[in-house]
Design an enzyme around this catalytic site. Structure first.
Site, PDB file in Angstrom:
ATOM      1  N   LYS A 287      -3.968  12.080  17.209  1.00 18.97           N
ATOM      2  CA  LYS A 287      -3.396  10.748  17.421  1.00 18.97           C
ATOM      3  C   LYS A 287      -2.530  10.354  16.228  1.00 18.97           C
ATOM      4  CE  LYS A 287      -7.127   8.582  20.146  1.00 18.97           C
ATOM      5  NZ  LYS A 287      -6.341   8.296  21.363  1.00 18.97           N
ATOM      6  N   ARG A 361     -13.015  12.083  29.490  1.00 22.87           N
ATOM      7  CA  ARG A 361     -13.291  12.571  30.856  1.00 22.87           C
ATOM      8  C   ARG A 361     -14.050  13.887  30.829  1.00 22.87           C
ATOM      9  NH1 ARG A 361      -6.978  12.443  32.177  1.00 22.87           N
ATOM     10  NH2 ARG A 361      -7.239  10.715  30.725  1.00 22.87           N
TER      11      ARG A 361
HETATM   12  N1  BES Z   1     -10.295   6.836  23.371  1.00 18.36           N
HETATM   13  C1  BES Z   1      -9.005   6.960  23.946  1.00 18.36           C
HETATM   14  C2  BES Z   1      -8.593   5.732  24.758  1.00 18.36           C
HETATM   15  C3  BES Z   1      -8.406   4.448  24.010  1.00 18.36           C
HETATM   16  C4  BES Z   1      -7.141   4.092  23.558  1.00 18.36           C
HETATM   17  C5  BES Z   1      -9.449   3.580  23.820  1.00 18.36           C
HETATM   18  C6  BES Z   1      -6.956   2.890  22.917  1.00 18.36           C
HETATM   19  C7  BES Z   1      -9.258   2.378  23.160  1.00 18.36           C
HETATM   20  C8  BES Z   1      -8.016   2.022  22.716  1.00 18.36           C
HETATM   21  C9  BES Z   1      -8.963   8.167  24.879  1.00 18.36           C
HETATM   22  O1  BES Z   1      -9.782   9.227  24.530  1.00 18.36           O
HETATM   23  C10 BES Z   1      -7.575   8.677  24.869  1.00 18.36           C
HETATM   24  O2  BES Z   1      -7.161   9.172  23.859  1.00 18.36           O
HETATM   25  N2  BES Z   1      -6.884   8.552  25.975  1.00 18.36           N
HETATM   26  C11 BES Z   1      -5.549   9.014  26.072  1.00 18.36           C
HETATM   27  C12 BES Z   1      -5.432   9.692  27.392  1.00 18.36           C
HETATM   28  C13 BES Z   1      -4.162  10.467  27.535  1.00 18.36           C
HETATM   29  C14 BES Z   1      -4.173  11.657  26.608  1.00 18.36           C
HETATM   30  C15 BES Z   1      -4.056  10.895  28.974  1.00 18.36           C
HETATM   31  C16 BES Z   1      -4.624   7.800  26.017  1.00 18.36           C
HETATM   32  O3  BES Z   1      -5.027   6.709  26.422  1.00 18.36           O
HETATM   33  O4  BES Z   1      -3.533   7.938  25.482  1.00 18.36           O
HETATM   34 MN    MN Z   2      -8.870  10.543  23.130  1.00 11.27          MN
END
Ligand code: BES
Ligand code: MN
Ligand code: ZN
Length: 509
Positions: A287, A361
């Site tokens: 990230k 997931r």
């Molecule tokens: N934990 C994150 C989602 C999240 C984002 C929670 C912001 C709280 C605040 C999750 O694991 C994630 O990284 N999701 C990705 C999914 C994508 C790679 C399809 C996302 O939301 O960008």
């Molecule tokens: Mn994630």
């Protein structure tokens, strides 16, 4: 390592409900709601007489307002309640439970500023469309949650003083006593959930979360506790969960709590599954650095499942529950799983990893399947799953998905009644196109973000087995980056605890 649970173990607020007229109530501050345009209810008018019409004068001079967010403090000299706090709640016909929670929180925060102690609240008998029992519940939650202090790692003595005692008063209020008692239990567990979610990821590892689960089980002979370790997780065939966990030096745990009260019907087992990534760096699909510290809250679903079960057991709600919380970190490193890896989930399906940041997931796939195999008839998972649900819904509504209309409606009804709001989103099989892989049964992430919360939910559906399943994507509601309503400060909300307690209560009724 200190268990974060034992570390911050505040006693519950002392809540009482009395028929005493407000002018006889002893308190540091006595609050009551003022609608817009400002007028005094019967109870407030009695108070006004004792303070020789000061409240009426303030209204006449336009200094006591019913607009939401204004708190007018009046010193009483002579009354056993030292101060009166008139708090605006807006137009009478639009006052709802959340507005009352917010008003109560605002008074609690002001009272905290002058030393905490005892707060009293005058319930309206028939002014609002909110019943006295619902008002009592909202006020208890607003005070307990609004006075929450997330700054427990500060070393100075600048901590906010929480309200230790809350007295609800007003004519006919004793009918609301049981509701107030229940709300206080649920609010206490909600704040414990917030402690765990706010806890930094160096203090709250998967092992520490397991300790929290064990502590909860230790409070009730009806709860049994188990937490599988890394080898047991792998030996159980959880290839998806294991893969996410393998990048971290902090070992994963699969936390399992079973709640089996004697009087519960045997043919219904609620399976609760909660995402518990104690830190989500994104893995190899790292990230960006901005706000990465907020990813300590990626275990908010799992924390809510554990604390929610604690509340349900303390309330003695007769319903069988199996709670399954997969806990691990999602880190990059030499042992980390990679984009391109193909995993085999516990149910035998193969998954091509296209983005290691779509890890929630993967751990839920194995946990949902595990809960179903362990006998869950109805599944509900809570997960901070997609950033795009936050884009779509902001911080007030979570997204609700599922495979069964009646079950979705049960969860939706409980969410709206509890204050943990969720709104139903579509889940059509056509979206599965986005998850088709050339190499495996499914991939974990499409190339584009469009429809991301729906696609994530559809991914989970493949692992929920036979029977009703619902999914709450709480990525926008679990952790606030600025205060709102009855959460005056940023940080964890404890989202999900009240929803679960309300759902269990309705299912047992
Ligand atoms: N934990 C994150 C989602 C999240 C984002 C929670 C912001 C709280 C605040 C999750 O694991 C994630 O990284 N999701 C990705 C999914 C994508 C790679 C399809 C996302 O939301 O960008
Ligand atoms: Mn994630
Ligand atoms: Zn995540």
């Amino acid at each position: 390592m200190i268990s974060p649970f034992g570390y911050h173990h505040l006693p519950a607020m002392d809540v009482s409900v009395v028929e005493t007229p407000p002018e006889g109530i002893e308190a540091d501050v006595l609050g009551f709601p003022v609608p817009d345009p400002a007028e005094l209810s019967d109870g407030a008018r009695d108070l006004d007489q004792v303070v020789r019409g000061r409240l009426t004068h303030l209204i006449d001079d336009g200094e006591l307002s019913g607009s939401p967010g204004t708190v007018t403090l009046v010193h009483t000299d002579g009354l056993p309640a030292h101060r009166i706090a008139a708090v605006g709640v807006g137009a009478r016909e639009s006052v709802d439970a959340d507005q009352l929670r917010t008003a109560a929180a605002q008074v609690a925060v002001r009272a905290g500023g002058v030393g905490g102690g005892t707060m009293a609240w005058l319930l309206e008998r028939n002014g609002f469309s909110v019943s006295p029992a619902e008002q009592a519940r909202a006020i208890v939650e607003g005070v307990a949650m609004g006075g929450y202090d997330a700054g427990r790692w500060k070393t100075g003595n600048d901590k906010r003083a929480p309200i230790a005692r809350l007295v609800l008063c007003g004519p006919g209020v004793s009918a609301a006593a049981e509701e107030a008692r229940r709300a206080n239990v649920v609010a206490w567990w909600t704040n414990r959930c917030r402690d765990i979610v706010n806890a930094p990821p160096n203090e709250l590892t998967p092992d520490d979360l397991a300790d929290f689960g064990e502590d909860i089980a230790g409070r009730s002979p009806r709860i049994s506790f188990e937490a599988l370790g890394v080898d047991e997780i792998r030996d159980a065939g959880m290839g998806a969960f294991s893969a996410v966990a393998q990048g971290s030096h902090n070992a994963p745990r699969l936390i399992i709590l079973r709640y089996e009260p004697d009087e519960a019907p045997q043919n219904f087992v609620l399976g609760l599954v909660g995402k518990a990534i104690t830190f989500d760096a994104g893995g190899i699909s790292l990230k960006p650095a901005e706000h990465l510290e907020e990813m300590k809250s990626d275990m908010g679903g799992g924390a809510a499942i554990l604390a929610g079960l604690g509340a349900i057991a303390e309330l003695g709600i007769p319903i069988r529950i199996i709670a399954v919380v997969p806990a691990c970190e999602n880190m990059p490193g030499g042992h980390a799983y990679r984009p391109g890896d193909i995993l085999t989930a516990m149910n035998g399906k193969t998954i091509e990893v296209t983005n290691t940041d779509a890890e929630g997931r993967l751990i839920l796939a194995d946990a949902l399947w595990y809960a179903r195999q362990a006998g869950a008839t109805h599944l509900l998972d809570l997960a901070t799953l997609t950033g795009t649900i936050q884009v779509a819904m902001g911080d007030y509504y979570a997204g609700l998905f599922g495979n069964d209309a009646a079950w979705i409606e049960s969860v939706h009804g409980a969410s709206e009644a509890s204050g943990d709001h969720a709104w139903t989103m579509p889940l059509h099989h056509s979206y599965f196109r986005y998850l088709e892989s050339c190499f495996a049964d499914v991939k974990n992430c499409p190339e584009k973000k469009r429809g991301s919360p729906i696609i994530a939910a559809l991914f989970l559906a493949q692992f929920a087995g036979e029977g009703p399943w619902a999914h709450v994507d709480m990525a926008g509601t679990a952790f606030l980056d600025r205060g709102r309503d009855y959460y005056p400060h940023l940080g964890a909300t404890g989202y999900g605890v009240r929803l679960l307690a309300e759902l269990a209560r309705r299912l047992a009724a």
